[in-house]
Design an enzyme around this catalytic site. Structure first.
Site, PDB file in Angstrom:
ATOM      1  N   LYS A  50     -12.117  -0.422  -1.009  1.00 30.69           N
ATOM      2  CA  LYS A  50     -11.224   0.314  -1.904  1.00 30.69           C
ATOM      3  C   LYS A  50     -11.842   0.397  -3.301  1.00 30.69           C
ATOM      4  O   LYS A  50     -12.732   1.192  -3.495  1.00 30.69           O
ATOM      5  CB  LYS A  50      -9.837  -0.294  -1.834  1.00 30.69           C
ATOM      6  CG  LYS A  50      -9.242   0.116  -0.478  1.00 30.69           C
ATOM      7  CD  LYS A  50      -7.971  -0.496  -0.056  1.00 30.69           C
ATOM      8  CE  LYS A  50      -7.597   0.135   1.284  1.00 30.69           C
ATOM      9  NZ  LYS A  50      -6.877  -0.745   2.181  1.00 30.69           N
TER      10      LYS A  50
ATOM     11  N   HIS B 100      -5.632  -3.963  -2.296  1.00 28.21           N
ATOM     12  CA  HIS B 100      -5.376  -3.009  -3.383  1.00 28.21           C
ATOM     13  C   HIS B 100      -5.307  -3.706  -4.742  1.00 28.21           C
ATOM     14  O   HIS B 100      -5.018  -3.059  -5.751  1.00 28.21           O
ATOM     15  CB  HIS B 100      -4.065  -2.255  -3.138  1.00 28.21           C
ATOM     16  CG  HIS B 100      -4.125  -1.301  -1.998  1.00 28.21           C
ATOM     17  ND1 HIS B 100      -4.693  -0.051  -2.096  1.00 28.21           N
ATOM     18  CD2 HIS B 100      -3.722  -1.421  -0.713  1.00 28.21           C
ATOM     19  CE1 HIS B 100      -4.611   0.564  -0.926  1.00 28.21           C
ATOM     20  NE2 HIS B 100      -4.028  -0.251  -0.071  1.00 28.21           N
TER      21      HIS B 100
ATOM     22  N   SER C 243       0.792  -1.225   0.000  1.00 25.65           N
ATOM     23  CA  SER C 243       0.000   0.000   0.000  1.00 25.65           C
ATOM     24  C   SER C 243       0.824   1.275   0.000  1.00 25.65           C
ATOM     25  O   SER C 243       0.308   2.325  -0.366  1.00 25.65           O
ATOM     26  CB  SER C 243      -0.972  -0.013   1.179  1.00 25.65           C
ATOM     27  OG  SER C 243      -0.279  -0.259   2.378  1.00 25.65           O
TER      28      SER C 243
HETATM   29  C1  LIG Z   1      -6.807  -0.912   3.632  1.00 25.61           C
HETATM   30  C2  LIG Z   1      -6.144  -2.185   3.895  1.00 25.61           C
HETATM   31  C3  LIG Z   1      -6.627  -3.065   4.874  1.00 25.61           C
HETATM   32  C4  LIG Z   1      -7.743  -2.687   5.790  1.00 25.61           C
HETATM   33  O1  LIG Z   1      -8.963  -2.690   5.137  1.00 25.61           O
HETATM   34  P1  LIG Z   1     -10.182  -1.846   5.757  1.00 25.61           P
HETATM   35  O2  LIG Z   1     -11.378  -2.373   5.082  1.00 25.61           O
HETATM   36  O3  LIG Z   1      -9.884  -0.409   5.433  1.00 25.61           O
HETATM   37  O4  LIG Z   1     -10.161  -2.106   7.231  1.00 25.61           O
HETATM   38  C5  LIG Z   1      -6.015  -4.289   5.001  1.00 25.61           C
HETATM   39  N1  LIG Z   1      -4.953  -4.640   4.244  1.00 25.61           N
HETATM   40  C6  LIG Z   1      -4.439  -3.797   3.313  1.00 25.61           C
HETATM   41  C7  LIG Z   1      -3.261  -4.233   2.496  1.00 25.61           C
HETATM   42  C8  LIG Z   1      -5.008  -2.544   3.127  1.00 25.61           C
HETATM   43  O5  LIG Z   1      -4.491  -1.705   2.237  1.00 25.61           O
END
Ligand SMILES: *Cc1c(COP(=O)(O)O)cnc(C)c1O
Length: 386
Positions: free
Chosen positions: A240, A209, A181
């Protein structure tokens, strides 16, 4: 005590603050997250994970509203009591098909999924091999699991192989983000999978992602043409690229049945609102019916990367719509972010300890126009000149 700690953070420029959007005050009724309004000022938003612009999409909003009118807003209880609806079930079925696996289970967030699933698949006596740059929720999941956690160097499969050799004969799990990320680079899933086969380990991938972004939207496994099988457990989020909320795990039926019985973040937490499941369903349908959305995301990403490269700026190993731009040390990076903001570009500075190398972190989406991207590139050029 807390006041002293906060003061220390402030002095070290590490104090975190919340910048809430104030949409209506900019006089803009658009729900697109490619714009952000903060304190009455409008910016082009390069800090959202809404990769496909689905969070504000008409069909997504309408579907969620209809679900509220049918089921109310709150779900009222955990899934195992009375919180689930036909929409939760349908979303799980669709996600399983979308990811090419047998079954799926919804979680309330990616954070809840990782901190629940890792303890359920690796307990005391097991070993979890975790990439050095994995997401915080994976790190916390490893801690909660009571398994021995072994960190391997970022994407270094030789290092991982040597470490796995030492733990032969135990129950082993390899865990990785598919797209990292902060750097926007992609894990070497094919090599990781081969190692898991060699050492009889599970491969747990966090496709937060990758879902909606890689492999024509299907995610990282499809990107690498890897077939789902019982050794592979795929986690992903609806928060996302799906522009919704919540998360999921996809695996074979037996694994999902086990997770349903073992994941504390599933058992002891109120179910997602039906409207969130409905929004995710609408997004999935859009992604599957209209490939142009994912294509636009990637053509925007190419335009951005070409422009940044032409400016002679380093983007580390970015291979996705997450593009880190290295502009100098902590001070320079903070100044650059501030100057971009002055030019109505919202792209935050990310500094240590979150990352080792300070950078401006840009995320581009299908909702950005070519002119949005050109505006960013012109602003970056001007900021670097000064
Ligand atoms: C954003 C993210 C999460 C957490 O997801 P949420 O639904 O925002 O709690 C977990 N793992 C990765 C790699 C992320 O980028």
């Amino acid at each position: 005590m807390f006041r002293d700690e906060l003061e220390r953070l402030r002095l070290e420029h590490l104090l975190r603050v919340i910048n809430d959007r104030t949409m209506p005050s900019c006089g803009n009724n658009s729900t697109a997250l490619s714009r952000i309004c903060i304190a009455g000022q409008e910016y082009i938003n390069f800090a959202s994970n809404d990769y496909l612009g689905l969070a504000g999409h008409d069909a997504v909003r309408e579907t969620a509203k209809r679900a509220i009118d049918t089921y109310g807003f709150g779900s009222g209880a955990s899934r195992l009591l009375s919180g689930g609806t036909a929409l939760h079930r349908e979303l799980e079925q669709r996600l399983a098909v979308f990811k090419g696996s047998e079954a799926a289970l919804l979680f309330n967030s990616g954070y809840a999924a990782n901190t629940s699933i890792l303890p359920a698949i690796a307990g005391e006596g097991a070993v979890i091999f975790s990439d050095a740059l994995n997401h915080a929720s994976i790190i916390d999941g490893c801690r909660l699991s009571r398994a021995k956690t072994v960190i391997y160097r970022h994407k270094d499969t030789d290092h991982l192989s040597a470490l796995m050799q030492r733990e032969k004969g135990r129950r082993n799990v390899v865990v990785t983000d598919t797209v990292f990320s902060m750097d926007g680079d992609i894990a070497p899933l094919k090599e990781l999978y081969d190692l898991c086969c060699e050492y009889d380990a599970l491969l747990y991938i966090d496709d937060a992602h990758g879902t909606g972004v890689l492999g024509a939207g299907r995610g990282a496994l499809a990107h690498f043409s890897l077939m789902p099988e019982s050794r592979i457990i795929q986690m992903g989020t609806c928060s996302k690229a799906l522009g919704s909320f919540g998360a999921f795990v996809v695996a074979d039926r037996t694994t999902i049945d086990w997770l349903m019985n073992a994941c504390r973040g599933f058992i002891f937490s109120t179910a997602l609102p039906a409207a969130a499941a409905a929004a995710s369903l609408a997004s999935l349908e859009i992604i599957q019916k209209d490939p142009s959305l994912v294509k636009r995301l990637w053509s925007n990403r190419e335009r951005l990367l070409k422009g940044i490269t032409a400016l002679g700026l380093d983007t580390l190993n970015s291979a996705t719509p997450i593009v880190p731009v290295i502009v100098g040390g902590v001070e320079e990076t903070l100044t650059a972010a501030e100057r971009l903001k002055g030019k109505h570009i919202y792209a935050p500075a990310i500094r240590p300890p979150t990352v080792e190398t300070p950078r401006i972190r840009i995320t581009v989406s299908a909702a950005h126009t070519e002119s949005d991207i050109d505006t960013l590139l012109e602003a970056l050029a001007a900021v670097m000149k000064s």
